[in-house]
Design a protein around this motif. Structure first.
Motif: not given
Length: 168
Positions: A100-101, A103-104, A106-108
């Protein structure tokens, strides 16, 4: 001779009496010892009975302790199994958290790219929007003078003023 036999019998009786007295003198201390030994035996029997009762009590306590130990050992085994399960879940959650980190992150990064794109497009979008507004105003009001309208102007006291001039 009868006299002599009588004297001999008296002497013999006297010797036997003395021997009997000596034997009685020896028997009395022995009887006292026997009484003492009987009392000691009675005391020993009481102590033995007390020790037997203590042994019975200790055996009962030992039985209870062994049962409690068995119960605690079972509980310990159960808790060890539960701990292993929880450790596995923790490892799974750590992996999920890392995922999740990532993924976050990447999203950031995607958001930052989108923000930079929007920031880069904002002036053009604003200018296009302003030009569209001017076109709509002239369409809705034919003959209107929009020659002084600019995105770099603002209205101050009913007059168009340059933003640079209003900031001074």
């Amino acid at each position: 001779m009868a006299q002599k036999a009588k004297e001999e019998a008296n002497r013999r009786l006297h010797e036997v009496s003395q021997a009997n007295a000596e034997l009685l003198n020896q028997v009395v201390p022995l009887r006292v010892k026997i009484i003492d030994l009987e009392e000691a035996a009675n005391t020993s029997e009481a102590q033995q009975k007390k020790l037997e009762n203590q042994c019975i009590d200790r055996e009962q306590t030992l039985g209870k302790t062994e049962a409690a130990l068995e119960e605690k050992t079972g509980e310990c085994s159960r808790l060890a199994a539960e701990n292993a399960t929880l450790q596995a879940k923790v490892q799974e959650l750590i992996f999920t958290l890392a995922s999740k980190d990532q993924e976050m992150a990447t999203q950031a990064a995607n958001i930052k790219v989108a923000e930079e794109k929007l920031i880069g497009e904002a002036p053009t979008g604003f200018a296009n929007g302003f030009a569209e507004a001017v076109v709509q105003a002239t369409c809705a009001n034919p003959g209107i003078d929009v020659s002084g309208c600019s995105p770099l102007n603002e209205v101050v006291d009913g007059k168009l003023v340059s933003l640079e001039a209003s900031e001074e």
